[in-house]
Design a protein around this motif. Structure first.
Motif, PDB file in Angstrom:
ATOM      1  N   VAL A  73       3.272   5.761   5.686  1.00  0.00           N
ATOM      2  CA  VAL A  73       4.613   5.358   5.256  1.00  0.00           C
ATOM      3  C   VAL A  73       4.513   4.393   4.092  1.00  0.00           C
ATOM      4  O   VAL A  73       5.226   4.530   3.092  1.00  0.00           O
ATOM      5  N   ARG A  74       3.630   3.402   4.197  1.00  0.00           N
ATOM      6  CA  ARG A  74       3.459   2.430   3.115  1.00  0.00           C
ATOM      7  C   ARG A  74       3.049   3.121   1.816  1.00  0.00           C
ATOM      8  O   ARG A  74       3.583   2.825   0.745  1.00  0.00           O
ATOM      9  N   GLU A  75       2.101   4.037   1.905  1.00  0.00           N
ATOM     10  CA  GLU A  75       1.641   4.744   0.704  1.00  0.00           C
ATOM     11  C   GLU A  75       2.750   5.621   0.128  1.00  0.00           C
ATOM     12  O   GLU A  75       2.969   5.630  -1.082  1.00  0.00           O
ATOM     13  N   TYR A  76       3.441   6.356   0.976  1.00  0.00           N
ATOM     14  CA  TYR A  76       4.473   7.283   0.506  1.00  0.00           C
ATOM     15  C   TYR A  76       5.621   6.553  -0.193  1.00  0.00           C
ATOM     16  O   TYR A  76       6.111   6.995  -1.226  1.00  0.00           O
ATOM     17  N   LEU A  77       6.055   5.442   0.379  1.00  0.00           N
ATOM     18  CA  LEU A  77       7.205   4.709  -0.175  1.00  0.00           C
ATOM     19  C   LEU A  77       6.806   3.538  -1.072  1.00  0.00           C
ATOM     20  O   LEU A  77       7.667   2.882  -1.646  1.00  0.00           O
ATOM     21  N   GLY A  78       5.525   3.257  -1.179  1.00  0.00           N
ATOM     22  CA  GLY A  78       5.083   2.145  -2.014  1.00  0.00           C
ATOM     23  C   GLY A  78       5.456   0.791  -1.438  1.00  0.00           C
ATOM     24  O   GLY A  78       5.768  -0.146  -2.179  1.00  0.00           O
ATOM     25  N   VAL A  79       5.401   0.668  -0.116  1.00  0.00           N
ATOM     26  CA  VAL A  79       5.755  -0.585   0.552  1.00  0.00           C
ATOM     27  C   VAL A  79       4.545  -1.515   0.542  1.00  0.00           C
ATOM     28  O   VAL A  79       3.452  -1.119   0.961  1.00  0.00           O
ATOM     29  N   PRO A  80       4.725  -2.751   0.060  1.00  0.00           N
ATOM     30  CA  PRO A  80       3.585  -3.679   0.020  1.00  0.00           C
ATOM     31  C   PRO A  80       3.103  -4.033   1.431  1.00  0.00           C
ATOM     32  O   PRO A  80       3.869  -4.014   2.393  1.00  0.00           O
ATOM     33  N   LYS A  81       1.817  -4.347   1.520  1.00  0.00           N
ATOM     34  CA  LYS A  81       1.229  -4.712   2.819  1.00  0.00           C
ATOM     35  C   LYS A  81       1.848  -6.000   3.354  1.00  0.00           C
ATOM     36  O   LYS A  81       2.124  -6.126   4.528  1.00  0.00           O
ATOM     37  N   LYS A  82       2.077  -6.952   2.482  1.00  0.00           N
ATOM     38  CA  LYS A  82       2.667  -8.229   2.885  1.00  0.00           C
ATOM     39  C   LYS A  82       4.162  -8.177   2.582  1.00  0.00           C
ATOM     40  O   LYS A  82       4.566  -8.064   1.422  1.00  0.00           O
ATOM     41  N   LEU A  83       4.967  -8.234   3.612  1.00  0.00           N
ATOM     42  CA  LEU A  83       6.418  -8.191   3.429  1.00  0.00           C
ATOM     43  C   LEU A  83       6.962  -9.606   3.243  1.00  0.00           C
ATOM     44  O   LEU A  83       6.438 -10.563   3.809  1.00  0.00           O
ATOM     45  N   PRO A  84       8.044  -9.743   2.475  1.00  0.00           N
ATOM     46  CA  PRO A  84       8.598 -11.063   2.198  1.00  0.00           C
ATOM     47  C   PRO A  84       9.273 -11.704   3.405  1.00  0.00           C
ATOM     48  O   PRO A  84       9.563 -12.890   3.389  1.00  0.00           O
ATOM     49  N   ILE A  85       9.539 -10.941   4.436  1.00  0.00           N
ATOM     50  CA  ILE A  85      10.173 -11.516   5.623  1.00  0.00           C
ATOM     51  C   ILE A  85       9.266 -11.294   6.828  1.00  0.00           C
ATOM     52  O   ILE A  85       8.621 -10.246   6.950  1.00  0.00           O
ATOM     53  N   PRO A  86       9.190 -12.244   7.707  1.00  0.00           N
ATOM     54  CA  PRO A  86       8.212 -12.184   8.789  1.00  0.00           C
ATOM     55  C   PRO A  86       8.528 -11.172   9.896  1.00  0.00           C
ATOM     56  O   PRO A  86       7.653 -10.814  10.657  1.00  0.00           O
ATOM     57  N   GLU A  87       9.739 -10.681   9.987  1.00  0.00           N
ATOM     58  CA  GLU A  87      10.098  -9.794  11.085  1.00  0.00           C
ATOM     59  C   GLU A  87       9.541  -8.389  10.933  1.00  0.00           C
ATOM     60  O   GLU A  87       9.695  -7.554  11.811  1.00  0.00           O
ATOM     61  N   GLY A  88       8.928  -8.077   9.803  1.00  0.00           N
ATOM     62  CA  GLY A  88       8.394  -6.747   9.596  1.00  0.00           C
ATOM     63  C   GLY A  88       9.438  -5.724   9.219  1.00  0.00           C
ATOM     64  O   GLY A  88       9.215  -4.526   9.325  1.00  0.00           O
ATOM     65  N   LEU A  89      10.607  -6.179   8.766  1.00  0.00           N
ATOM     66  CA  LEU A  89      11.680  -5.266   8.367  1.00  0.00           C
ATOM     67  C   LEU A  89      11.611  -5.032   6.865  1.00  0.00           C
ATOM     68  O   LEU A  89      11.352  -5.941   6.091  1.00  0.00           O
ATOM     69  N   TYR A  90      11.881  -3.786   6.473  1.00  0.00           N
ATOM     70  CA  TYR A  90      11.851  -3.437   5.061  1.00  0.00           C
ATOM     71  C   TYR A  90      13.052  -2.549   4.777  1.00  0.00           C
ATOM     72  O   TYR A  90      13.178  -1.462   5.351  1.00  0.00           O
ATOM     73  N   SER A  91      13.960  -3.004   3.918  1.00  0.00           N
ATOM     74  CA  SER A  91      15.164  -2.237   3.583  1.00  0.00           C
ATOM     75  C   SER A  91      14.789  -1.041   2.722  1.00  0.00           C
ATOM     76  O   SER A  91      13.914  -1.130   1.865  1.00  0.00           O
ATOM     77  N   ILE A  92      15.494   0.063   2.943  1.00  0.00           N
ATOM     78  CA  ILE A  92      15.186   1.291   2.222  1.00  0.00           C
ATOM     79  C   ILE A  92      16.448   2.011   1.768  1.00  0.00           C
ATOM     80  O   ILE A  92      17.496   1.912   2.395  1.00  0.00           O
TER      81      ILE A  92
END
Length: 136
Positions: A13-32
């Motif tokens: 998922v990270r590779e496909y969407l280009g999501v960085p390993k370290k997210l700016p928020i600690p909850e592990g949520l990433y808006s898409i």
């Protein structure tokens, strides 16, 4: 018999969407914001489930079948990444464009959309209407 859910395919998922390993928020949520093709690919990867809903929203399967007939479809939501136990892709909104005002009103009045918490209808150009439906 107990069904074991497949592990969330985080790296794919990270590779496909280009999501960085370290997210700016600690909850592990990433808006898409996802296209139909991207959302379908996440389903194929096992990251999104067709039956998944966000509160009273339609399921991802309904999102993928109901709204693809419109132009410029984009699905809004978020990804919950491990180590959270509830790792998943959630879709909580959709934006689409149509050239037919009557069709736009029908889409908003459709049974699967009546539970939307927010509905926005914008005339964006002569003969074009953009609709956003969002479930909290």
């Amino acid at each position: 018999m107990t069904t074991v859910k497949n592990a969330f395919p985080e790296q794919k998922v990270r590779e496909y969407l280009g999501v960085p390993k370290k997210l700016p928020i600690p909850e592990g949520l990433y808006s898409i914001d996802l296209s139909e093709q991207q959302l379908a690919h996440l389903v194929a990867l096992g990251a999104a489930e067709l039956e998944q809903t966000q509160n009273a929203s339609p399921s991802i399967g309904v999102f993928l079948t109901r709204f693809v007939e419109y132009e410029d479809v984009a699905f809004q939501g978020y990804i919950v990444f491990p180590p959270r136990q509830d790792a998943r892709v959630s879709v909580e909104g959709v934006t689409f464009t149509t050239r037919d005002t009557a069709e736009a009103l029908f889409a908003v009045a459709d049974e699967s959309n009546r539970s939307a918490d927010e509905v926005t209808v914008d005339i964006i150009a002569e003969g074009k209407v953009r609709i956003t439906l969002w479930w909290d």
